[in-house]
Design an enzyme around this catalytic site. Structure first.
Site, PDB file in Angstrom:
ATOM      1  N   ASN A 101       0.839  -1.204   0.000  1.00  0.00           N
ATOM      2  CA  ASN A 101       0.000   0.000   0.000  1.00  0.00           C
ATOM      3  C   ASN A 101       0.867   1.244   0.000  1.00  0.00           C
ATOM      4  O   ASN A 101       1.974   1.262   0.533  1.00  0.00           O
ATOM      5  CB  ASN A 101      -0.967  -0.011   1.195  1.00  0.00           C
ATOM      6  CG  ASN A 101      -0.401   0.704   2.399  1.00  0.00           C
ATOM      7  OD1 ASN A 101      -0.466   1.934   2.510  1.00  0.00           O
ATOM      8  ND2 ASN A 101       0.209  -0.071   3.310  1.00  0.00           N
ATOM      9  N   PHE A 105      -1.305   8.431   4.175  1.00  0.00           N
ATOM     10  CA  PHE A 105      -2.008   9.127   5.280  1.00  0.00           C
ATOM     11  C   PHE A 105      -3.261   9.861   4.789  1.00  0.00           C
ATOM     12  O   PHE A 105      -3.487  11.037   5.109  1.00  0.00           O
ATOM     13  CB  PHE A 105      -1.084  10.132   5.987  1.00  0.00           C
ATOM     14  CG  PHE A 105       0.033   9.536   6.797  1.00  0.00           C
ATOM     15  CD1 PHE A 105       0.128   8.172   7.024  1.00  0.00           C
ATOM     16  CD2 PHE A 105       1.014  10.362   7.361  1.00  0.00           C
ATOM     17  CE1 PHE A 105       1.161   7.630   7.778  1.00  0.00           C
ATOM     18  CE2 PHE A 105       2.050   9.839   8.118  1.00  0.00           C
ATOM     19  CZ  PHE A 105       2.123   8.470   8.310  1.00  0.00           C
ATOM     20  N   SER A 168       6.153   5.250   8.331  1.00  0.00           N
ATOM     21  CA  SER A 168       5.433   4.937   7.089  1.00  0.00           C
ATOM     22  C   SER A 168       6.324   5.275   5.900  1.00  0.00           C
ATOM     23  O   SER A 168       6.938   6.346   5.863  1.00  0.00           O
ATOM     24  CB  SER A 168       4.141   5.742   6.994  1.00  0.00           C
ATOM     25  OG  SER A 168       3.672   5.698   5.659  1.00  0.00           O
ATOM     26  N   ASN A 170       5.272   5.949   3.012  1.00  0.00           N
ATOM     27  CA  ASN A 170       4.469   6.600   1.972  1.00  0.00           C
ATOM     28  C   ASN A 170       4.313   8.113   2.104  1.00  0.00           C
ATOM     29  O   ASN A 170       3.575   8.727   1.348  1.00  0.00           O
ATOM     30  CB  ASN A 170       3.081   5.941   1.917  1.00  0.00           C
ATOM     31  CG  ASN A 170       3.203   4.460   1.661  1.00  0.00           C
ATOM     32  OD1 ASN A 170       3.993   4.059   0.801  1.00  0.00           O
ATOM     33  ND2 ASN A 170       2.483   3.653   2.413  1.00  0.00           N
ATOM     34  N   THR A 171       4.984   8.700   3.094  1.00  0.00           N
ATOM     35  CA  THR A 171       5.058  10.158   3.174  1.00  0.00           C
ATOM     36  C   THR A 171       6.523  10.502   2.940  1.00  0.00           C
ATOM     37  O   THR A 171       7.384  10.081   3.728  1.00  0.00           O
ATOM     38  CB  THR A 171       4.589  10.662   4.562  1.00  0.00           C
ATOM     39  OG1 THR A 171       3.207  10.358   4.712  1.00  0.00           O
ATOM     40  CG2 THR A 171       4.795  12.167   4.711  1.00  0.00           C
ATOM     41  N   LYS A 206       6.226   3.877  16.818  1.00  0.00           N
ATOM     42  CA  LYS A 206       6.090   2.782  15.845  1.00  0.00           C
ATOM     43  C   LYS A 206       7.256   2.824  14.872  1.00  0.00           C
ATOM     44  O   LYS A 206       7.515   3.856  14.250  1.00  0.00           O
ATOM     45  CB  LYS A 206       4.764   2.910  15.087  1.00  0.00           C
ATOM     46  CG  LYS A 206       4.514   1.731  14.144  1.00  0.00           C
ATOM     47  CD  LYS A 206       3.073   1.655  13.723  1.00  0.00           C
ATOM     48  CE  LYS A 206       2.825   0.501  12.792  1.00  0.00           C
ATOM     49  NZ  LYS A 206       1.433   0.421  12.381  1.00  0.00           N
ATOM     50  N   ASN A 235       6.007  -1.504  11.376  1.00  0.00           N
ATOM     51  CA  ASN A 235       5.216  -0.990  10.262  1.00  0.00           C
ATOM     52  C   ASN A 235       5.467  -1.873   9.027  1.00  0.00           C
ATOM     53  O   ASN A 235       6.062  -2.949   9.145  1.00  0.00           O
ATOM     54  CB  ASN A 235       5.635   0.475   9.997  1.00  0.00           C
ATOM     55  CG  ASN A 235       4.464   1.304   9.488  1.00  0.00           C
ATOM     56  OD1 ASN A 235       3.725   0.855   8.600  1.00  0.00           O
ATOM     57  ND2 ASN A 235       4.304   2.494  10.022  1.00  0.00           N
TER      58      ASN A 235
HETATM   59  C1  LIG Z   1      -3.736  -0.446   3.801  1.00  0.00           C
HETATM   60  C2  LIG Z   1      -2.844  -0.205   4.972  1.00  0.00           C
HETATM   61  C3  LIG Z   1      -2.789   1.038   5.556  1.00  0.00           C
HETATM   62  C4  LIG Z   1      -1.956   1.274   6.653  1.00  0.00           C
HETATM   63  N1  LIG Z   1      -1.943   2.496   7.232  1.00  0.00           N
HETATM   64  C5  LIG Z   1      -1.174   2.715   8.328  1.00  0.00           C
HETATM   65  C6  LIG Z   1      -1.191   3.971   8.964  1.00  0.00           C
HETATM   66  O1  LIG Z   1      -1.900   4.885   8.568  1.00  0.00           O
HETATM   67  N2  LIG Z   1      -0.376   4.127  10.047  1.00  0.00           N
HETATM   68  C7  LIG Z   1       0.418   3.130  10.541  1.00  0.00           C
HETATM   69  O2  LIG Z   1       1.106   3.324  11.538  1.00  0.00           O
HETATM   70  N3  LIG Z   1       0.438   1.925   9.950  1.00  0.00           N
HETATM   71  C8  LIG Z   1      -0.339   1.700   8.868  1.00  0.00           C
HETATM   72  N4  LIG Z   1      -0.322   0.476   8.267  1.00  0.00           N
HETATM   73  C9  LIG Z   1       0.617  -0.563   8.777  1.00  0.00           C
HETATM   74  C10 LIG Z   1      -0.065  -1.530   9.722  1.00  0.00           C
HETATM   75  O3  LIG Z   1      -0.549  -0.887  10.866  1.00  0.00           O
HETATM   76  C11 LIG Z   1       0.906  -2.641  10.134  1.00  0.00           C
HETATM   77  O4  LIG Z   1       1.945  -2.068  10.898  1.00  0.00           O
HETATM   78  C12 LIG Z   1       1.520  -3.377   8.953  1.00  0.00           C
HETATM   79  O5  LIG Z   1       0.565  -3.545   7.934  1.00  0.00           O
HETATM   80  C13 LIG Z   1       2.058  -4.747   9.342  1.00  0.00           C
HETATM   81  O6  LIG Z   1       1.037  -5.536   9.879  1.00  0.00           O
HETATM   82  P1  LIG Z   1       0.187  -6.643   9.047  1.00  0.00           P
HETATM   83  O7  LIG Z   1       1.187  -7.503   8.338  1.00  0.00           O
HETATM   84  O8  LIG Z   1      -0.563  -7.357  10.097  1.00  0.00           O
HETATM   85  O9  LIG Z   1      -0.678  -5.876   8.088  1.00  0.00           O
HETATM   86  C14 LIG Z   1      -1.143   0.231   7.158  1.00  0.00           C
HETATM   87  C15 LIG Z   1      -1.207  -1.038   6.564  1.00  0.00           C
HETATM   88  C16 LIG Z   1      -2.030  -1.266   5.490  1.00  0.00           C
HETATM   89  C17 LIG Z   1      -2.058  -2.634   4.861  1.00  0.00           C
END
Ligand SMILES: Cc1cc2nc3c(=O)[nH]c(=O)nc-3n(C[C@H](O)[C@H](O)[C@H](O)COP(=O)(O)O)c2cc1C
Length: 307
Positions: A101, A105, A168, A170-171, A206, A235
């Site tokens: 992804n 934000f 993240s 993505n920023t 995080k 993350n």
């Molecule tokens: C679509 C999507 C959006 C996410 N947005 C955020 C976010 O806004 N802030 C954040 O700290 N992590 C964000 N994450 C990361 C998740 O909180 C998590 O740390 C990461 O996906 C690893 O966990 P998972 O394998 O269980 O998905 C996002 C993940 C996904 C898939």
């Protein structure tokens, strides 16, 4: 179905069918005494939470809580609303049980979130909510601290703990804030603010799974120095190693999550836990698809988290 569509359906069902809501709650809720945990001063009814990114604006906390989560982390929220990156910005990798992804934000801004959480907390003060805070894309890194402070102040009364997101991918430039000096500046400023209030809120950091051992050592030092409550690891990753999916798709920019991040996230948790001599709690997140996956992340003194 994406997270917003799913969240909307959950909320619709929750609002329209009070009986259905009760049935869902009683089906998923488990109150096993042994699963209750008190960590950094907060009582969690169970150790499995929902990670940030699903409920970006704090709109679906009640229906998500009815699904049995012990805590819900909302955000990442920024001071001003922002649209995020252009679509498509999320890509499924079914062969790897993963996602890429680059949402960027997308959120309605901290004022909207604060209002929603105020209403939630009036009704359900017992639901544990974490506020994951970030900076707007347009804010240069040298001014980032003021964005974190704005979100912190605005959410202070309506969340149980804070998560500082500097990880993240993505920023643009955000991950540079994981460097020692900018990070200490953000965390120390937030802690000073925290201490001015009669009560303080636990602040967690995080981190990315892509940090080197030397950077993880810095993180341990920073936690000790700033006295924050703990770490959320991890993350999404920018790595694309060992994927079964064809290169055309894995070449998409963004953070990779799901199964491929599981091992690395567990490795980071273990490193921090062992190297710090279990000095602080760690919320483990990354690739948890089963109870066994969650248990693998448990060494002691920390809780699990999954999305
Ligand atoms: C679509 C999507 C959006 C996410 N947005 C955020 C976010 O806004 N802030 C954040 O700290 N992590 C964000 N994450 C990361 C998740 O909180 C998590 O740390 C990461 O996906 C690893 O966990 P998972 O394998 O269980 O998905 C996002 C993940 C996904 C898939």
């Amino acid at each position: 179905m994406d997270d917003v569509a799913l969240g909307k359906r959950l909320k619709w069902f929750n609002d329209k069918f009070p009986l259905g809501k009760t049935i869902i709650r009683s089906s998923f809720d488990f109150h096993i005494k042994g699963l209750e945990k008190e960590v950094f001063g907060i009582k969690f009814r169970n150790p499995v939470g929902l990670a940030a990114g699903f409920d970006k604006n704090g709109e679906y906390v009640e229906p998500l809580s009815n699904l049995g989560f012990g805590f819900i982390e909302v955000g990442t929220v920024t001071p001003m609303p922002q649209p995020g990156n252009d679509k498509p910005r999320m890509f499924r990798l079914p062969n790897d049980e993963a996602l890429i992804n680059r949402m960027g934000f997308n959120n309605k801004g901290v004022d909207v979130m604060a209002e929603r959480l105020r209403m939630l907390k009036d009704k359900h003060p017992d639901i544990v909510v974490g506020g994951n805070i970030g900076k707007n894309k347009a804010t240069p890194n040298q001014d980032a601290v003021s964005d974190y402070i704005k979100c912190f102040d605005r959410l202070f009364d309506v969340v149980d703990y804070f998560v500082v997101n500097v990880s993240s991918p993505n920023t643009p430039g955000l991950r540079e804030l994981q460097e020692k000096e900018p990070l200490k500046n953000i965390l120390n400023t937030l802690q000073q603010r925290n201490r001015k209030n009669d009560i303080s809120r636990p602040i967690l950091l995080k981190i990315a799974p892509d940090l080197t051992d030397a950077q993880l050592d810095d993180i341990i030092e920073i936690v000790a120095e700033t006295k924050i409550a703990g770490i959320i690891a991890t993350n999404t990753t920018i790595s694309r190693e060992n994927l079964a999916t064809e290169k055309t798709l894995t070449g998409e920019m963004g953070g990779l999550s799901g199964k491929p991040v599981k091992e690395r996230s567990t490795e980071v948790i273990k490193y921090l836990s062992v190297k710090s001599n279990k000095a602080f709690p760690i919320i483990g997140v990354g690739g948890i698809h089963s109870a066994k996956d969650a248990q693998e992340k448990s060494f002691r003194k920390f809780i699990y988290d999954f999305i």
